[in-house]
Design a protein around this motif. Sequence first.
Motif, short mmCIF file in Angstrom:
data_model
loop_
_atom_site.label_atom_id
_atom_site.label_comp_id
_atom_site.label_asym_id
_atom_site.label_seq_id
_atom_site.Cartn_x
_atom_site.Cartn_y
_atom_site.Cartn_z
N LEU A 170 3.95 9.80 6.55
CA LEU A 170 2.48 10.27 7.01
C LEU A 170 1.68 9.60 6.02
CD1 LEU A 170 2.53 14.24 7.34
CD2 LEU A 170 2.27 12.31 9.01
N ARG A 171 2.10 9.04 4.75
CA ARG A 171 1.24 8.26 4.02
C ARG A 171 1.44 6.75 4.64
NH1 ARG A 171 2.03 12.65 2.08
NH2 ARG A 171 0.54 13.72 0.37
N ASP A 172 2.57 6.33 4.89
CA ASP A 172 2.64 5.03 5.71
C ASP A 172 1.60 4.82 6.82
OD1 ASP A 172 4.65 4.40 3.82
OD2 ASP A 172 6.41 4.84 5.32
N LEU A 173 1.47 5.87 7.65
CA LEU A 173 0.51 5.60 8.94
C LEU A 173 -0.88 5.73 8.11
CD1 LEU A 173 3.37 6.28 10.32
CD2 LEU A 173 2.08 8.09 11.58
N CYS A 178 -5.88 2.42 7.61
CA CYS A 178 -6.83 1.70 6.79
C CYS A 178 -6.97 0.24 6.99
CB CYS A 178 -6.75 1.99 5.40
SG CYS A 178 -6.58 3.76 4.94
N GLU A 179 -6.04 -0.29 7.65
CA GLU A 179 -5.84 -1.66 7.84
C GLU A 179 -6.51 -2.04 9.27
OE1 GLU A 179 -5.31 -4.19 5.87
OE2 GLU A 179 -5.00 -2.70 4.27
N HIS A 180 -6.43 -0.83 10.35
CA HIS A 180 -6.91 -1.12 11.54
C HIS A 180 -8.41 -0.52 11.94
CE1 HIS A 180 -3.35 -2.71 13.44
NE2 HIS A 180 -2.72 -2.05 12.67
N PHE A 181 -8.68 0.74 11.31
CA PHE A 181 -9.82 1.43 11.74
C PHE A 181 -11.10 1.23 10.64
CE2 PHE A 181 -6.27 3.24 13.56
CZ PHE A 181 -6.82 3.19 14.92
N ALA A 182 -12.32 1.50 10.81
CA ALA A 182 -13.28 1.54 9.88
C ALA A 182 -13.28 2.91 8.86
CB ALA A 182 -14.76 1.52 10.71
N THR A 183 -12.79 3.87 9.52
CA THR A 183 -12.87 4.93 8.77
C THR A 183 -11.51 5.62 9.01
OG1 THR A 183 -15.33 5.29 9.47
CG2 THR A 183 -14.13 7.29 8.35
N VAL A 184 -10.79 6.11 7.77
CA VAL A 184 -9.73 6.89 7.99
C VAL A 184 -9.97 7.84 6.95
CG1 VAL A 184 -7.32 6.93 7.68
CG2 VAL A 184 -8.36 4.84 8.33
N LEU A 185 -9.78 9.30 7.43
CA LEU A 185 -10.03 10.56 6.36
C LEU A 185 -8.83 11.47 6.75
CD1 LEU A 185 -13.89 11.22 7.13
CD2 LEU A 185 -12.81 10.01 5.20
N GLY A 210 -16.01 -9.04 4.63
CA GLY A 210 -15.88 -8.44 6.02
C GLY A 210 -16.57 -6.89 6.17
N PRO A 211 -16.18 -6.37 7.15
CA PRO A 211 -16.64 -4.99 7.56
C PRO A 211 -16.38 -4.09 6.58
CG PRO A 211 -15.70 -6.07 9.60
CD PRO A 211 -15.31 -6.62 8.32
N ARG A 212 -17.27 -3.36 6.11
CA ARG A 212 -16.96 -2.05 5.25
C ARG A 212 -15.99 -1.05 5.81
NH1 ARG A 212 -20.07 2.74 3.69
NH2 ARG A 212 -19.56 3.10 1.65
N ARG A 213 -15.11 -0.65 5.09
CA ARG A 213 -14.23 0.18 5.62
C ARG A 213 -14.40 1.61 4.54
NH1 ARG A 213 -10.45 -1.79 9.11
NH2 ARG A 213 -10.54 -3.96 9.67
N ILE A 214 -14.09 2.73 5.29
CA ILE A 214 -13.92 3.85 4.37
C ILE A 214 -12.54 4.54 4.58
CG2 ILE A 214 -14.75 6.46 4.00
CD1 ILE A 214 -17.56 5.53 5.16
N CYS A 215 -11.77 4.59 3.54
CA CYS A 215 -10.44 4.97 3.65
C CYS A 215 -10.26 6.05 2.52
CB CYS A 215 -9.55 4.00 3.34
SG CYS A 215 -7.65 4.49 3.36
N LYS A 216 -9.91 7.27 2.94
CA LYS A 216 -9.82 8.42 1.84
C LYS A 216 -8.76 9.50 2.11
CE LYS A 216 -14.86 8.63 0.35
NZ LYS A 216 -15.73 9.44 0.24
N PRO A 217 -7.76 9.86 1.20
CA PRO A 217 -7.72 9.39 -0.04
C PRO A 217 -7.17 7.79 -0.22
CG PRO A 217 -5.71 10.62 0.43
CD PRO A 217 -6.56 10.57 1.78
N PRO A 219 -5.02 4.62 -0.46
CA PRO A 219 -3.75 4.46 -0.04
C PRO A 219 -2.83 4.44 -1.20
CG PRO A 219 -5.15 2.68 1.06
CD PRO A 219 -5.87 3.55 -0.05
N GLN A 220 -1.51 5.02 -1.05
CA GLN A 220 -0.42 5.22 -2.14
C GLN A 220 0.74 4.50 -1.84
OE1 GLN A 220 0.22 9.43 -2.87
NE2 GLN A 220 -1.92 9.90 -2.20
N ARG A 221 1.38 3.88 -2.88
CA ARG A 221 2.85 3.44 -2.75
C ARG A 221 3.75 4.48 -2.29
NH1 ARG A 221 4.78 -0.82 -7.05
NH2 ARG A 221 6.35 -0.81 -5.45
N THR A 222 4.64 4.26 -1.22
CA THR A 222 5.47 5.38 -0.95
C THR A 222 6.84 4.92 -1.20
OG1 THR A 222 5.60 4.18 1.36
CG2 THR A 222 4.04 6.06 0.99
N GLU A 223 7.98 5.97 -1.29
CA GLU A 223 9.30 5.55 -1.60
C GLU A 223 9.99 4.74 -0.46
OE1 GLU A 223 11.89 9.26 -0.58
OE2 GLU A 223 10.89 9.44 -2.12
N PRO A 224 10.89 4.12 -0.67
CA PRO A 224 11.44 3.29 0.53
C PRO A 224 12.34 4.17 1.45
CG PRO A 224 12.79 2.97 -1.61
CD PRO A 224 11.48 3.75 -1.95
#
Length: 321
Positions: A170-173, A178-185, A210-217, A219-224
């Motif tokens: 879910l965190r990968d998604l 956050c790389e594709h959309f302007a807002t991710v909550l 570039g365009p301003r993006r809102i991404c919350k929380p 992004p976090q690194r995830t385990e492999p």
Amino acid sequence: MAALLCLAALAGCGKFGGAERPAWRAQAEAACFARNQVVLSNYIQPAGHEIDGPSICGLTRPLKVTALLGGKVLFNSTQTLDCPMVAELEAWVTETVQPAASARFGQPVAQIDSMGSYGCRGMNNQFGARLSEHAFGNALDIGGFVLADGRKIVIVHDWTRGDAQTQAFLRDLHNGACEHFATVLSPGSNAFHYNHIHIDLAMHGMTSTGPRRICKPAPQRTEPPSRKDNLPDAPDIEDDLDIAQGGPPRTQNSYATRPGPSLAAPSVVARAAPPNRVAAPTELHASHAPAAPTRGTMNADGVFVPEGAPADFDLPARGRK
């Protein structure tokens, strides 16, 4: 009168106060269709009419969407979205969702469970709030996913209480969104998004990058992804050396499997002559000048005797008296 007041509050005065839908929205829809960013199919169909109001809610060329990627990823219900949102959803599913599902679970996502697309309402469903991107078909709320084997991933539960691989998925998604959309909550962004991921293509303005993006929380690194076997990892560099790329041998006969003639003293090599035939000179090879002929004498019977006593070489002579 109460209804009119509600509509006015919802729209921020709306058409009743002369407000109009921002022109960039219709322009973005037109550009998306002109570039063929969305292919119409049995799963993506024009709604057949413009959605215009109440207030400034609506979209010029709405699409009714039941699945993405040519039917490979279904929606739990029909979604009303604009063209740019459909195009970006398909890119996100292709580049982020399916690779993450294959890596984490060994199978693709078969269905997206939506909690809402188009709806003429304020942000976070709050009365009097600014209009949400949902009011323009430019947003989608995702409550979960269904994998190809039927396993359900529900965000309200699995974001914090799922197993390690599911939480990482879910965190990968979220990170990819956050790389594709302007807002991710997502859960953790605020109290209103505890049970879903909100994604949209709002216009937040431009920055130097570039365009301003809102991404919350954040992004976090995830385990492999978990290992699929107990085999060791492949080496970074192959141990084998291509002998054709190596230099000359360090010593003579370094590649020989058994002792042979010295390279420093080549000798004449002759092919064995067939019986009753003397080998021709052309059947001899040498890497140096031919050796001097052996000295000797010719007997009266025509037998050549090498240099030395006849008793040493002429065996029949030993029987003579």
